[in-house]
Design a protein around this motif. Sequence first.
Motif, mmCIF file in Angstrom:
data_model
loop_
_atom_site.group_PDB
_atom_site.id
_atom_site.type_symbol
_atom_site.label_atom_id
_atom_site.label_comp_id
_atom_site.label_asym_id
_atom_site.label_seq_id
_atom_site.Cartn_x
_atom_site.Cartn_y
_atom_site.Cartn_z
ATOM 1 N N SER A 111 0.824 -1.204 0.000
ATOM 2 C CA SER A 111 0.000 0.000 0.000
ATOM 3 C C SER A 111 0.861 1.258 0.000
ATOM 4 C CB SER A 111 -0.896 0.000 1.240
ATOM 5 O OG SER A 111 -1.413 1.289 1.489
ATOM 6 N N PRO A 112 0.480 2.271 -0.768
ATOM 7 C CA PRO A 112 1.238 3.534 -0.715
ATOM 8 C C PRO A 112 1.213 4.174 0.658
ATOM 9 C CG PRO A 112 -0.797 3.781 -1.985
ATOM 10 C CD PRO A 112 -0.608 2.319 -1.750
ATOM 11 N N TYR A 113 0.196 3.863 1.458
ATOM 12 C CA TYR A 113 0.124 4.423 2.803
ATOM 13 C C TYR A 113 1.287 3.952 3.681
ATOM 14 C CZ TYR A 113 -4.665 6.019 1.913
ATOM 15 O OH TYR A 113 -5.778 6.664 1.423
ATOM 16 N N ARG A 114 1.984 2.926 3.278
ATOM 17 C CA ARG A 114 3.062 2.389 4.107
ATOM 18 C C ARG A 114 4.432 2.983 3.777
ATOM 19 N NH1 ARG A 114 2.031 -3.894 5.604
ATOM 20 N NH2 ARG A 114 0.074 -3.573 6.715
ATOM 21 N N VAL B 217 4.346 -0.949 -6.985
ATOM 22 C CA VAL B 217 3.547 -1.936 -7.735
ATOM 23 C C VAL B 217 2.334 -2.409 -6.931
ATOM 24 C CG1 VAL B 217 5.466 -2.680 -9.171
ATOM 25 C CG2 VAL B 217 5.022 -3.863 -7.016
ATOM 26 N N TYR B 218 2.159 -1.909 -5.719
ATOM 27 C CA TYR B 218 0.942 -2.015 -4.916
ATOM 28 C C TYR B 218 0.684 -3.378 -4.273
ATOM 29 C CZ TYR B 218 -0.067 2.483 -7.039
ATOM 30 O OH TYR B 218 0.023 3.780 -7.444
ATOM 31 N N GLU B 219 0.996 -4.481 -4.939
ATOM 32 C CA GLU B 219 0.671 -5.795 -4.393
ATOM 33 C C GLU B 219 1.810 -6.780 -4.651
ATOM 34 O OE1 GLU B 219 -3.299 -7.253 -5.290
ATOM 35 O OE2 GLU B 219 -3.868 -5.233 -5.951
ATOM 36 N N ALA B 220 1.984 -7.728 -3.733
ATOM 37 C CA ALA B 220 3.037 -8.740 -3.848
ATOM 38 C C ALA B 220 2.500 -9.955 -4.590
ATOM 39 C CB ALA B 220 3.551 -9.120 -2.464
ATOM 40 N N VAL B 221 2.315 -9.785 -5.901
ATOM 41 C CA VAL B 221 1.823 -10.874 -6.746
ATOM 42 C C VAL B 221 2.731 -10.965 -7.969
ATOM 43 C CG1 VAL B 221 -0.570 -10.626 -5.963
ATOM 44 C CG2 VAL B 221 0.221 -9.334 -7.953
ATOM 45 N N PRO B 222 2.787 -12.139 -8.609
ATOM 46 C CA PRO B 222 3.720 -12.327 -9.730
ATOM 47 C C PRO B 222 3.567 -11.305 -10.840
ATOM 48 C CG PRO B 222 2.849 -14.440 -9.012
ATOM 49 C CD PRO B 222 2.095 -13.400 -8.247
#
Length: 583
Positions: free
Chosen positions: A525-528, A544-549
């Motif tokens: 999250s950009p909030y982090r 990239v917002y999410e930890a996905v392939p």
Amino acid sequence: MSFNNVPVLRLDTHILILYQMNLFRIPLLAVMLCVGWMARAQALGERNDFLRYVNDPRVDSIYHHLTPDERIAQLFWLMTENLHDPKSVQRVMSLVQTFQPGGLLYMRNTAADIVRFSAQASAVSRVPLIYSIDGETGAAMRVKGIRALPKAMTLGAIADERLLYRAGDEAARQLRGLGIHVNFAPVADVNVNAANPVIGIRSFGEDPHEVARRAVALMHGMQDGGVVAVAKHFPGHGDTDVDSHLALPVIGHTRARLDTVELVPFDAMIKNGVMGVMSAHLEVNALDTTRGLPASLSKPMLTDLLCHGMGFQGVVITDAMNMKGVKKAGQPGRVDALALAAGNDIVESTEDLGAAITSVKQAIDAGELTWCDIERKCRKALALKLWAGCGAPLPEPNDSLVTRINSGMDATLLPDLYRAALTVLPGAADTVALTPDSTEVLLLVMPGGKALADSIAAHRPAKRLNLVVGAKGEVIRQQLGRHAQVVICTGGFADARKVWNDAALAPLWRWLWQHNGVRVVVADSPYRLHQLKNIERAREVVLVYEAVPEAFQAAALYLSGQLTPVGRLPVTVSNLWRCGQGK
């Protein structure tokens, strides 16, 4: 009472043919609704067209064969949980058989359990049930094993409405594959509070007009795909510091502020034909001065503002009535009657259906509701079922169900979405340019960052150094050399934060910020971002917002020069990085 005895003079020729051929082993009433699906398919591109069925002869036939109690029960959708538990299954089945409610809401379960239970419930319901789910990321939010669509905050970085439409259409395809008719999405809340404990990355962002654009595009994809979309959480849950599952949030903004922020996406979705709106358990003083009364029970907010003021004629559905944000307003049953009197058409997740039906009749006797209100709401609920094709044959609940749904996804969709979302944020500090002694990329890999590093290394030569808590920053600095690129690969955010802020690594960070242009890839999250000390001193942050392939692949393509970044930051995270920013 059997609906196989519906007078044939009220049925059209197509219904009689289907019934005589015995094509489906379902009651005649279900066949009637199936024909509604066929008719609706001819007008698939129309927006919010279910209301044309309110006075349809098929709805007439259904309505007039319901008892008064069953007409009330059609306004209630029951929550189903723990479908692997026989006691839980039996409890809901007994309620369906006894009271004939309008529909079911599925929580976290397997695909096979959901379809199997739908078949069992349909067998004891004289009126085809409508099935609903919270599918903000598609079916995966509630159904195990289904491939997830990106979270709303990720979609909020995407400007291309055609991609968002495709995401909505894919969500509809997944849900139809499970026999589900209603999706409690998209989230129309404008998240202007970074500390919001319940919305956050479930929102498209903080700009009300950009949120509106994305919500409308996603909604069109879902409804054109044959699934009812529901805008939530009216009149806006984006600026709260309390989770309405746990207590009643209070919104103190003026009406002018609500008109220009919170209500903007709902207004846009209503004008574009959204079929459902979910009322929230929020106290909003500018709209109703009654202390302690949530929007879900407020006639000024639902009837006066939403329906009369904003012109919404679709189905108003409560948020779950077992949430603590509404429980203090009254006893189970009584609060359900209050919800219908306020302007809701459907009550979701009542805690006591029998008490609710009794309380509604008491409210009618007291003049809080009328039987005309019940008829209007019931006809609307039945019309929605006709549009959605309730009663159509369900998929087979076998082991291949999840595989079939996943294999039907357009293979380009997830890569396209994550590449369009990738956002590059420039750093603040100047760095001293070094003459590189290697063309390799140096990857500083934090805990959980291996998959990201693997994706980057697959596109160009790379050297790796692993960063862990307790590592000696000076020793690692001496191993760096003069690489053309240094990329910090974050993984699981909690572990990455511990390493990033570890005092033992301080010498490494000081040297990097002063002497090398460093890129940091953040898959969260950009909030982090603010939790990573001095991150603004990087040359750039690749979000990239999410930890996905697919997100990792997008980062790898960008870092190897094969992807032009087009994503825009959906929210403000600092004075340096503000909403709408991107390279």
